[in-house]
Design a protein around this motif. Structure first.
Motif, PDB file in Angstrom:
ATOM      1  N   THR A   1      18.957  63.955 -87.318  1.00  0.00           N
ATOM      2  CA  THR A   1      20.057  64.901 -87.509  1.00  0.00           C
ATOM      3  C   THR A   1      19.419  66.338 -88.176  1.00  0.00           C
ATOM      4  O   THR A   1      18.768  66.049 -89.147  1.00  0.00           O
ATOM      5  CB  THR A   1      21.126  64.309 -88.340  1.00  0.00           C
ATOM      6  OG1 THR A   1      20.531  63.869 -89.568  1.00  0.00           O
ATOM      7  CG2 THR A   1      21.865  63.271 -87.456  1.00  0.00           C
TER       8      THR A   1
ATOM      9  N   VAL B   1      20.477  69.300 -90.799  1.00  0.00           N
ATOM     10  CA  VAL B   1      21.591  69.870 -91.871  1.00  0.00           C
ATOM     11  C   VAL B   1      22.196  70.925 -91.139  1.00  0.00           C
ATOM     12  O   VAL B   1      21.337  72.077 -90.706  1.00  0.00           O
ATOM     13  CB  VAL B   1      21.357  70.225 -92.970  1.00  0.00           C
ATOM     14  CG1 VAL B   1      22.027  70.581 -93.853  1.00  0.00           C
ATOM     15  CG2 VAL B   1      20.322  68.994 -93.792  1.00  0.00           C
TER      16      VAL B   1
ATOM     17  N   ARG C   1      22.289  75.461 -92.355  1.00  0.00           N
ATOM     18  CA  ARG C   1      21.732  75.909 -93.389  1.00  0.00           C
ATOM     19  C   ARG C   1      21.169  77.108 -93.294  1.00  0.00           C
ATOM     20  O   ARG C   1      20.868  77.848 -92.441  1.00  0.00           O
ATOM     21  CB  ARG C   1      19.958  74.946 -93.368  1.00  0.00           C
ATOM     22  CG  ARG C   1      19.352  75.187 -94.434  1.00  0.00           C
ATOM     23  CD  ARG C   1      17.983  74.356 -94.173  1.00  0.00           C
ATOM     24  NE  ARG C   1      18.242  72.747 -94.160  1.00  0.00           N
ATOM     25  CZ  ARG C   1      18.487  71.856 -95.032  1.00  0.00           C
ATOM     26  NH1 ARG C   1      18.580  72.315 -96.421  1.00  0.00           N
ATOM     27  NH2 ARG C   1      18.498  70.750 -94.958  1.00  0.00           N
TER      28      ARG C   1
ATOM     29  N   MET D   1      12.814  74.038-100.596  1.00  0.00           N
ATOM     30  CA  MET D   1      11.327  73.574-100.835  1.00  0.00           C
ATOM     31  C   MET D   1      11.026  72.713 -99.568  1.00  0.00           C
ATOM     32  O   MET D   1       9.920  72.734 -99.378  1.00  0.00           O
ATOM     33  CB  MET D   1      11.268  72.717-102.128  1.00  0.00           C
ATOM     34  CG  MET D   1      11.609  73.588-103.569  1.00  0.00           C
ATOM     35  SD  MET D   1      10.213  74.979-103.423  1.00  0.00           S
ATOM     36  CE  MET D   1       8.774  73.893-103.693  1.00  0.00           C
ATOM     37  N   ALA D   2      11.764  71.755 -99.347  1.00  0.00           N
ATOM     38  CA  ALA D   2      11.567  70.693 -98.187  1.00  0.00           C
ATOM     39  C   ALA D   2      11.025  71.453 -96.765  1.00  0.00           C
ATOM     40  O   ALA D   2      10.357  70.733 -95.971  1.00  0.00           O
ATOM     41  CB  ALA D   2      12.558  69.915 -97.737  1.00  0.00           C
TER      42      ALA D   2
ATOM     43  N   GLY E   1       8.764  73.384 -96.608  1.00  0.00           N
ATOM     44  CA  GLY E   1       7.373  73.398 -96.835  1.00  0.00           C
ATOM     45  C   GLY E   1       6.638  72.359 -96.862  1.00  0.00           C
ATOM     46  O   GLY E   1       5.385  72.157 -97.090  1.00  0.00           O
TER      47      GLY E   1
ATOM     48  N   GLN F   1       9.855  67.060 -91.170  1.00  0.00           N
ATOM     49  CA  GLN F   1      10.667  67.249 -90.061  1.00  0.00           C
ATOM     50  C   GLN F   1      11.320  68.795 -90.334  1.00  0.00           C
ATOM     51  O   GLN F   1      11.555  69.618 -89.386  1.00  0.00           O
ATOM     52  CB  GLN F   1      11.741  66.427 -89.874  1.00  0.00           C
ATOM     53  CG  GLN F   1      11.263  65.013 -89.347  1.00  0.00           C
ATOM     54  CD  GLN F   1      12.560  63.974 -89.131  1.00  0.00           C
ATOM     55  OE1 GLN F   1      13.598  64.388 -88.927  1.00  0.00           O
ATOM     56  NE2 GLN F   1      12.249  62.963 -89.301  1.00  0.00           N
ATOM     57  N   LEU F   2      11.574  69.153 -91.600  1.00  0.00           N
ATOM     58  CA  LEU F   2      12.000  70.229 -91.935  1.00  0.00           C
ATOM     59  C   LEU F   2      11.103  71.601 -91.618  1.00  0.00           C
ATOM     60  O   LEU F   2      11.648  72.504 -91.249  1.00  0.00           O
ATOM     61  CB  LEU F   2      12.650  70.332 -93.252  1.00  0.00           C
ATOM     62  CG  LEU F   2      14.151  69.821 -93.604  1.00  0.00           C
ATOM     63  CD1 LEU F   2      14.471  69.813 -94.840  1.00  0.00           C
ATOM     64  CD2 LEU F   2      15.115  70.444 -92.816  1.00  0.00           C
TER      65      LEU F   2
ATOM     66  N   GLU G   1      11.370  71.976 -88.105  1.00  0.00           N
ATOM     67  CA  GLU G   1      12.673  72.690 -87.683  1.00  0.00           C
ATOM     68  C   GLU G   1      12.373  74.219 -87.895  1.00  0.00           C
ATOM     69  O   GLU G   1      12.911  75.118 -87.128  1.00  0.00           O
ATOM     70  CB  GLU G   1      13.772  72.024 -88.403  1.00  0.00           C
ATOM     71  CG  GLU G   1      14.236  70.713 -87.846  1.00  0.00           C
ATOM     72  CD  GLU G   1      15.540  70.324 -88.781  1.00  0.00           C
ATOM     73  OE1 GLU G   1      15.661  69.287 -88.626  1.00  0.00           O
ATOM     74  OE2 GLU G   1      16.330  71.157 -89.241  1.00  0.00           O
TER      75      GLU G   1
END
Lengths: 357, 357
Positions: free
Chosen positions: B17, B19, B22, B27-28, B30, B34-35, B38
């Protein structure tokens, strides 16, 4: 360009005076004027000197043979700048060298861009550039072009580095996920998670923690050469396990090939101190960044020769076969754990460890 | 790698999934997980897509002919990110293209490294990457590899870009200060100081100032091609007049060659609005950065042909011969002013305009 030599005042005519005993970066170091020239001539060029860099032209120019070339870039924002086993300068050189090496390229030329925060101690810059020079010599590459910018206090965290690099592909290397087939073996070139945990523990030093952990940051071009010299055609894929760690590489491999990977946890090399630190910090060591380790996928029949080649090099002495590619087409990476259970290895979601490289 | 497609929950089994909604960098983004994927798959790759970038390998791999190659890098920290005539994305692409072009190279492949501050609006990132794509298309280059890092609030100023590039040298170009001899003519490809003053006035907008000034940021590879096609062997030196402005280039030329340069101020093209803005801000327009202008030194006999070639291109329509190289060996650049006086053009000392590129 010619060196900008500070000329002592002789009380007459033209003179160029440098501010004596300047110890920190000021905004004017980034202006492209005399102070920028002093920064470059006083600190950067003497340490990185080579005929290509010394022209200080806006671009470096060199001969290339006809063939295939690899080109890569990375930014480095590691915090702190210095940590056991390395620093941001060594990291920037090694990271770029390694990205080229795992493509099957012989790294040749690097560029370095520096973003300096106003107030940075010039001694810190000197140490970082010294370290770049050392790592470049170790890796057999030259830093041939660069750039510096200065931003005001509070607009960077002391020093960021960006490095790019070019290398010439070995004609005998043919690497790519498309070559992976069921039966192939998965190797890792040494212990995992040392870089990320060494950096984390260095940060925690403020709280009195101590450890003997050292980052594994190292240039891997020589180790990759050993491997390809031994069995080039049977090496089908290489990837350095940096951000996202071993888990990131393995989950990606399963996802992209569509095959199931099966990994044996007992075969994954990890130093006891690293494992302990990971447990203490609540981290899965497979998710933690490495800066001197790669994953190799090789044909089953070449696995032993590949391991021998890796182990013959100081940076691969703890190389290990950790699993294999299976025929099941579910794109999952499954790990048989030390206690005999099974769990899926997933790509880490986000930021386990901010600013680790 | 395959796109990471957000899968809507179906209430069972494996799902990924994202978010929803957004809107800002966290921070995530970097972390290499998975982020990060994305961010790359959702924003960067769709905008810059080309077969080399789309592999999303750590390095881009391409064929090169035997010959000479140019390699350059620059960091961009311009503030504000958007200004009349351009933005940091266009600037990063054009700056790198221009550094290659003035070496006599045909720019081919670029890399882009992004340092993102936590909290940056993703819409800003989209606009900047869109602008990079546009500028790359305009310049005939491809962005083939990249990197993103995220730092916490207060450790960057929204967004920094570092771009590197490689290009293939034209075999007929032979550029270098060593070729400059007395009698050579000095040309500039158009009006000076537009970039720096447009950015400065954009900053001052907060105080209610307005102007029609626009940055000159543009890729110069086509204009350089026109010039070299017309008289390659008689063009002996090219340099884009970025940080340090026209004064920086001219003072350097005099200093490095050891010859006296004589410049005629009345021949230096400058827009009235730019001259007015410089006066108002107390700046010498010769010290102010350009991002779409270069200085050319050509043999005297080729000056007219060179000017015709430059003026035949939209980016060189206001090209002008501004002076010549003399036989006096004092390494100074002297300017005959509009009122008939004489003054020495010096390399700007430091930071006239911080964070202008």
């Amino acid at each position: 360009m010619k060196p900008v030599t500070p000329v002592l005042s002789n009380g007459s005519g033209w003179e160029r005076t440098s501010v004596p005993h300047r110890r920190r970066v000021v905004m004017a170091h980034g202006g492209g004027g005399q102070l920028t020239a002093e920064l470059i001539e006083g600190i950067i060029r003497p340490r990185l000197s080579n005929p290509l860099l010394d022209t200080l032209d806006d671009a470096a120019v060199f001969d290339v043979p006809a063939g295939r070339m690899a080109f890569t870039t990375d930014s480095y924002v590691v915090q702190p700048l210095f940590f056991p086993g390395g620093d941001i300068g060594r990291l920037a050189v090694c990271g770029t060298v390694n990205d080229l090496a795992v493509c099957g390229a012989t790294p040749r030329y690097l560029s370095v861009g520096l973003i300096l925060e106003e107030g940075l101690e010039l001694d810190v810059l000197r140490r970082v550039v010294d370290s770049m020079a050392e790592a470049a010599a170790e890796a057999g590459v030259r830093i041939v072009t660069g750039d510096t910018k200065v931003v005001a206090r509070g607009q960077a965290d002391r020093l960021y580095v960006q490095s790019s690099g070019v290398g010439i592909l070995r004609p005998d290397a043919d690497l790519g996920v498309h070559r992976i087939v069921p039966g192939d073996r998965v190797l890792v070139s040494g212990t995992v998670a040392d870089h990320g945990l060494a950096v984390m523990l260095q940060r925690e030093n403020a709280f009195g923690m101590e450890s003997g952990l050292r980052s594994d940051v190292a240039p891997l071009a020589g180790l990759v050469s050993e491997l390809l010299d031994a069995c080039a055609n049977d090496v089908v894929f290489l990837r350095d396990a940096t951000r996202g760690g071993l888990a990131g590489v393995l989950a990606d491999l399963a996802d992209i090939t569509g095959y199931r990977l099966t990994i044996d946890e007992t075969c994954i090399p990890i130093r006891p101190g690293t494992a302990y630190a990971a447990e203490m910090l609540g981290l899965d060591p497979l998710d933690v960044a490495n800066e001197g380790k790669f994953v190799a996928v090789v044909r089953a029949g070449a696995a032993d020769a590949a391991l021998r080649a890796l182990r013959s090099h100081p940076l691969g002495s703890l190389a290990s076969e950790i699993g294999s590619v299976g025929g099941t087409r579910d794109g999952m990476c499954e790990m048989v754990t030390v206690v005999g259970g099974r769990r899926v290895i997933q790509k880490p979601y986000g930021e386990e460890l901010p600013r680790i490289c």
